[in-house]
Enzyme design. Structure first.
Site, PDB file in Angstrom:
ATOM      1  N   HIS A  97      10.499  -2.131  -7.631  1.00 45.87           N
ATOM      2  CA  HIS A  97       9.720  -2.084  -8.881  1.00 45.87           C
ATOM      3  C   HIS A  97       8.217  -2.284  -8.647  1.00 45.87           C
ATOM      4  O   HIS A  97       7.389  -1.584  -9.208  1.00 45.87           O
ATOM      5  CB  HIS A  97      10.219  -3.187  -9.826  1.00 45.87           C
ATOM      6  CG  HIS A  97      11.684  -3.156 -10.091  1.00 45.87           C
ATOM      7  ND1 HIS A  97      12.287  -2.287 -10.976  1.00 45.87           N
ATOM      8  CD2 HIS A  97      12.687  -3.913  -9.574  1.00 45.87           C
ATOM      9  CE1 HIS A  97      13.595  -2.514 -11.002  1.00 45.87           C
ATOM     10  NE2 HIS A  97      13.869  -3.471 -10.166  1.00 45.87           N
TER      11      HIS A  97
HETATM   12  O1  RIB Z   1      12.416  -6.920 -12.896  1.00 46.49           O
HETATM   13  C1  RIB Z   1      11.797  -6.631 -11.659  1.00 46.49           C
HETATM   14  C2  RIB Z   1      10.679  -7.579 -11.378  1.00 46.49           C
HETATM   15  O2  RIB Z   1      11.187  -8.923 -11.305  1.00 46.49           O
HETATM   16  C3  RIB Z   1      10.006  -7.328 -10.020  1.00 46.49           C
HETATM   17  O3  RIB Z   1       8.666  -7.700 -10.078  1.00 46.49           O
HETATM   18  C4  RIB Z   1      10.759  -8.244  -9.092  1.00 46.49           C
HETATM   19  O4  RIB Z   1       9.984  -8.614  -7.950  1.00 46.49           O
HETATM   20  C5  RIB Z   1      10.956  -9.449  -9.979  1.00 46.49           C
HETATM   21  O5  RIB Z   1       9.741 -10.199  -9.968  1.00 46.49           O
END
Ligand code: RIB
Ligand code: CA
Length: 315
Positions: free
Chosen positions: A240
């Site tokens: 992500h």
């Molecule tokens: O939902 C995904 C996010 O939550 C990303 O930033 C992952 O690293 C966690 O922090």
């Protein structure tokens, strides 16, 4: 002129991947990397930020911020995917942190040290630090150029609860404060980031172990593949935060829409949910740009290319 950025993160494997790209990208001047709890505890996130900088030894070392817990504590963590230390149980040694600066103070100082509107905050974790910085210095929302946040979900489900994405769920009050602030905001939600899966084939295209970046990634990522297979039956891992970084360096790969968004902070089943007024005649005022689509294949190639470029630029 390189774009000045502060990266606030809770490393976290995908945070670490984003840092590998950002710290060697000549288009970016990473002023500071500020730790926040989320995937792991605040203390571990602080340690992980330092470990990543020491392992990668980038051309310019950013200032480092130390994390502290949200007012209501962290309701969850990400150890089930990121390992007990947040970095795939890699257990890196770190030197003692010199002159620890609280993350929220460092964010204020770095933005105040630059002309108005030139600093971008890239928020890759819960928004605790950014909200505290805005509370500490009420002029900050108008002084910061842009806040780019990985988090939330528009049309799709959450990932830590049926309704909430992890970063928003960890500190919903902080997220609501940022959504309601007068800063210029861009949200990169699960609706787009879930579309990028680092498969085994893509893993094999990462830089090799002759580079620091390659050695680092090949040490921290493999355990996550097991976690994703066990948890989700997925043959690959989400990245992500690397997608959110590409939204900063190559925004032309994304389609954004102006939206009116807010964050639920009290619902038994909906705390942390991001809510958008998409009624035919919205009553809420638009307060952010939201990435609603992207050229997925191009973003994937940009991530792989960015990591290989980083390895080549190690010097
Ligand atoms: O939902 C995904 C996010 O939550 C990303 O930033 C992952 O690293 C966690 O922090
Ligand atoms: Ca993160």
């Amino acid at each position: 002129m390189a774009r000045k950025v502060i990266i606030d993160c809770d490393p976290g494997l995908d945070d670490a991947m984003a840092l590998c790209m950002a710290l060697f990208d000549p288009r970016l001047d990473v002023l500071a990397v500020t730790a926040v709890g989320g995937n792991c505890s605040p203390a571990q996130a602080t340690r992980n930020v330092q470990a990543i900088i020491e392992q990668l030894d980038p051309p310019r070392w950013p200032r480092l911020g130390t994390a502290s817990a949200p007012d209501d504590g962290l309701p969850v963590d990400g150890r089930y995917l990121h390992g007990s230390d947040g970095l795939g149980d890699s257990d890196f040694e770190v030197a003692e942190l010199h002159h620890p600066h609280p993350s929220e103070k460092l964010i204020c100082d770095e933005i105040r040290a630059q002309p108005e509107g030139v600093v971008t905050i890239l928020a890759l974790g819960p928004l605790t630090n950014v909200a505290r910085a805005f509370a500490r210095d009420p002029e900050l929302p108008s002084l910061v150029g842009q806040v780019v946040m990985m988090g939330g979900a528009v049309a799709g489900p959450g990932n830590i609860t049926p309704t909430a994405e992890f970063n928003m769920y960890c500190d919903p009050n902080a997220a609501q404060a940022i959504f309601r602030s007068h800063s210029t905001k861009t949200l990169v939600p699960l609706d787009v980031t879930n579309r990028v899966v680092l498969s085994y084939d893509l893993f094999n295209r990462l830089p090799d172990e002759l580079s620091k970046v390659g050695r680092f990634l090949r040490k921290i990522l493999p355990p996550a593949f097991r976690g994703y297979r066990q948890q989700f039956g997925l043959e690959g891992i989400h990245v992500h935060d690397a997608v959110a970084l590409v939204a900063v360096t190559q925004p032309e790969l994304f389609t954004t829409e102006e939206m009116a968004g807010d964050v639920e902070v009290t619902g038994e089943l909906t705390t942390g949910a991001t809510v958008f007024d998409r009624r035919g005649v919205p009553a809420w005022r638009n307060n952010m740009d939201v990435a609603v689509d992207m050229r997925t294949d191009a973003v994937i190639e940009t991530i792989i290319q960015g990591l290989n470029d980083a390895a080549r630029r190690e010097g």
